[in-house]
Write an enzyme that holds these catalytic residues in place. Structure first.
Site, PDB file in Angstrom:
ATOM      1  N   LYS A  10       0.858  -1.209   0.000  1.00  0.00           N
ATOM      2  CA  LYS A  10       0.000   0.000   0.000  1.00  0.00           C
ATOM      3  C   LYS A  10       0.887   1.249   0.000  1.00  0.00           C
ATOM      4  O   LYS A  10       1.967   1.218  -0.599  1.00  0.00           O
ATOM      5  CB  LYS A  10      -0.961  -0.050   1.192  1.00  0.00           C
ATOM      6  CG  LYS A  10      -1.679  -1.393   1.275  1.00  0.00           C
ATOM      7  CD  LYS A  10      -2.816  -1.444   2.242  1.00  0.00           C
ATOM      8  CE  LYS A  10      -3.431  -2.843   2.212  1.00  0.00           C
ATOM      9  NZ  LYS A  10      -4.621  -2.988   3.004  1.00  0.00           N
ATOM     10  N   HIS A  86      -8.689  -3.165  -5.955  1.00  0.00           N
ATOM     11  CA  HIS A  86      -8.565  -3.312  -4.507  1.00  0.00           C
ATOM     12  C   HIS A  86      -9.649  -2.463  -3.833  1.00  0.00           C
ATOM     13  O   HIS A  86      -9.967  -1.367  -4.297  1.00  0.00           O
ATOM     14  CB  HIS A  86      -7.170  -2.867  -4.034  1.00  0.00           C
ATOM     15  CG  HIS A  86      -6.916  -3.228  -2.600  1.00  0.00           C
ATOM     16  ND1 HIS A  86      -7.431  -2.493  -1.557  1.00  0.00           N
ATOM     17  CD2 HIS A  86      -6.241  -4.258  -2.034  1.00  0.00           C
ATOM     18  CE1 HIS A  86      -7.066  -3.062  -0.416  1.00  0.00           C
ATOM     19  NE2 HIS A  86      -6.346  -4.141  -0.684  1.00  0.00           N
ATOM     20  N   GLU A  88      -9.696  -0.617  -1.355  1.00  0.00           N
ATOM     21  CA  GLU A  88      -9.313   0.744  -0.965  1.00  0.00           C
ATOM     22  C   GLU A  88      -9.408   1.698  -2.155  1.00  0.00           C
ATOM     23  O   GLU A  88      -9.751   2.863  -1.994  1.00  0.00           O
ATOM     24  CB  GLU A  88      -7.896   0.736  -0.353  1.00  0.00           C
ATOM     25  CG  GLU A  88      -7.910   0.161   1.052  1.00  0.00           C
ATOM     26  CD  GLU A  88      -6.616  -0.498   1.497  1.00  0.00           C
ATOM     27  OE1 GLU A  88      -5.584  -0.329   0.818  1.00  0.00           O
ATOM     28  OE2 GLU A  88      -6.658  -1.205   2.526  1.00  0.00           O
ATOM     29  N   GLU A 158     -11.056 -10.777  -0.871  1.00  0.00           N
ATOM     30  CA  GLU A 158     -10.674 -10.001   0.302  1.00  0.00           C
ATOM     31  C   GLU A 158     -11.916  -9.365   0.949  1.00  0.00           C
ATOM     32  O   GLU A 158     -12.354  -8.285   0.516  1.00  0.00           O
ATOM     33  CB  GLU A 158      -9.716  -8.879  -0.093  1.00  0.00           C
ATOM     34  CG  GLU A 158      -8.403  -9.353  -0.642  1.00  0.00           C
ATOM     35  CD  GLU A 158      -7.312  -8.316  -0.421  1.00  0.00           C
ATOM     36  OE1 GLU A 158      -6.324  -8.627   0.253  1.00  0.00           O
ATOM     37  OE2 GLU A 158      -7.463  -7.185  -0.914  1.00  0.00           O
ATOM     38  N   GLY A 164      -6.990  -5.272   7.307  1.00  0.00           N
ATOM     39  CA  GLY A 164      -6.355  -4.395   8.283  1.00  0.00           C
ATOM     40  C   GLY A 164      -7.054  -4.361   9.635  1.00  0.00           C
ATOM     41  O   GLY A 164      -6.742  -3.512  10.470  1.00  0.00           O
ATOM     42  N   SER A 200      -6.071  -9.592   6.860  1.00  0.00           N
ATOM     43  CA  SER A 200      -5.500  -9.879   8.186  1.00  0.00           C
ATOM     44  C   SER A 200      -4.750 -11.212   8.274  1.00  0.00           C
ATOM     45  O   SER A 200      -4.756 -11.869   9.322  1.00  0.00           O
ATOM     46  CB  SER A 200      -6.578  -9.801   9.267  1.00  0.00           C
ATOM     47  OG  SER A 200      -7.029  -8.473   9.403  1.00  0.00           O
ATOM     48  N   GLY A 221      -1.226  -7.675   3.471  1.00  0.00           N
ATOM     49  CA  GLY A 221      -0.960  -6.248   3.604  1.00  0.00           C
ATOM     50  C   GLY A 221      -0.052  -5.973   4.798  1.00  0.00           C
ATOM     51  O   GLY A 221       1.173  -6.122   4.723  1.00  0.00           O
ATOM     52  N   GLY A 222      -0.648  -5.592   5.920  1.00  0.00           N
ATOM     53  CA  GLY A 222       0.088  -5.172   7.113  1.00  0.00           C
ATOM     54  C   GLY A 222       1.256  -6.072   7.497  1.00  0.00           C
ATOM     55  O   GLY A 222       2.373  -5.590   7.731  1.00  0.00           O
TER      56      GLY A 222
END
Ligand code: PGA
Length: 240
Positions: A10, A86, A88, A158, A164, A200, A221-222
Site C-alpha cells: 500500500k 482493490h 481501498e 478479500e 487491516g 489480516s 498487507g500489514g
C-alpha cells in the site's frame, strides 16, 4: 507447498526502509512470491530479481493523464502483475466495476497478469448478500474476457471487513467463498483461475489458513511490511 504469496505494501515504507527490507527477504526470492511496493520503489525489487507488481494501473495506454501509469509502461519495465480493483481504490478513488473491467482489459492487452480483488462489506455480509455482491463484481469485471484470458488472471477474495482489522474470516467462510468464486467463474467463462485469500493474514493464523485446500495463495498487507513477519509467513507456507 506451491502457493502464491503476494505482499501489498500500500502507501507504506520509505527508501531506507525498502533497502533494509529487500536485504532481509532477499534470500527468499522465488517465483511464487510477488511484491507490490509503492510504484516508485519497484526498481529496488526488480534489481534483485523479485516478481514485482504495481498496486494500480490506468485504463488507457498513454496520453495526457497526469500522475497515472499505464499497463504498457509497467510492462516495459519487466513487471508482470497489476492489482486491480482493490477495495481501498474502490472506496477512496471511486473505482467502479466498469472502470475495473477497462483496467483488466488494458492489463491483458499489455501482457500483464491482473490480480482482481473482490470482497464484501460487513453490512453486506450481515445481510447475507455476499454471494450476490461477489457475483456482480466478477460478472462486470470479467465482461468480454475469453476463456484463456480469464484462466490466466488471478482473483483475490478479500472481505473488506477483514482488511487491516485483525478480524480474519473463518476457514469455513473462506472455503465457501473461494469455492463459490471458482464455481461462478467456471459457470460464466469455463475457466479456472487461481483464487487467493486476503484480509489480516499474519504469522499466527497462516497455519490454520493453509488447511483450506481451495485457496491458491494469499494477499498480505500489514504483515508483509515487517520483513520478520513476512519471512515467518513464507517459511510456514514452505514447511506445510
Ligand atoms: P491486510 O491487507 O493483510 O493488512 O488485511 C490485505 C490487503 O488489503 O490486501
Amino acid at each position: 507447498m506451491n502457493k502464491i504469496i503476494a505482499a501489498n505494501h500500500k502507501m507504506n515504507l520509505c527508501a531506507k526502509d525498502i533497502t533494509s527490507y529487500v536485504k532481509q527477504i532477499d534470500s527468499l526470492c522465488n517465483d511464487e512470491i510477488i511484491i507490490f511496493p509503492s510504484s516508485i520503489f519497484v526498481p529496488y525489487f526488480l534489481k534483485k530479481s523479485f516478481n514485482v507488481g504495481v498496486q494500480n494501473i490506468y485504463c488507457r495506454p498513454n496520453g495526457a493523464f497526469t500522475g497515472e501509469i499505464s499497463a504498457e509502461q509497467v510492462k516495459s519495465l519487466g513487471i508482470k502483475y497489476a492489482l486491480i480493483g482493490h477495495s481501498e481504490r474502490r472506496l477512496n478513488n471511486g473505482e467502479d466495476d466498469f472502470l475495473i473491467n477497462l483496467k483488466i482489459k488494458s492489463a491483458i492487452n499489455s501482457g500483464l497478469t491482473p490480480i482482481l480483488c473482490v470482497g464484501e462489506t460487513k453490512e453486506q455480509k450481515d445481510l447475507h448478500k455476499t454471494d450476490k455482491v461477489i457475483k456482480k463484481q466478477l460478472t462486470r469485471a470479467l465482461q468480454d474476457l475469453n476463456v484463456l484470458e480469464t484462466e490466466n488472471l488471478i482473483i483475490a477474495y478479500e472481505p473488506i471487513w477483514a482488511i487491516g482489522s485483525g478480524d480474519v474470516a473463518t476457514n469455513l467462510d473462506i472455503k465457501a467463498m473461494v469455492s463459490f468464486i471458482k464455481g461462478e467463474i467456471y459457470k460464466q467463462k469455463n475457466a479456472k483461475p487461481k483464487v487467493l485469500y486476503g484480509g489480516s493474514v499474519n504469522p499466527a493464523n497462516i497455519k490454520e489458513l493453509l488447511e483450506i485446500n481451495e485457496v491458491d495463495g494469499f494477499l498480505i498487507g500489514g504483515a508483509s511490511l515487517r520483513a520478520e513477519d513476512f519471512k515467518s509467513i513464507i517459511n510456514k507456507i514452505k514447511e506445510a
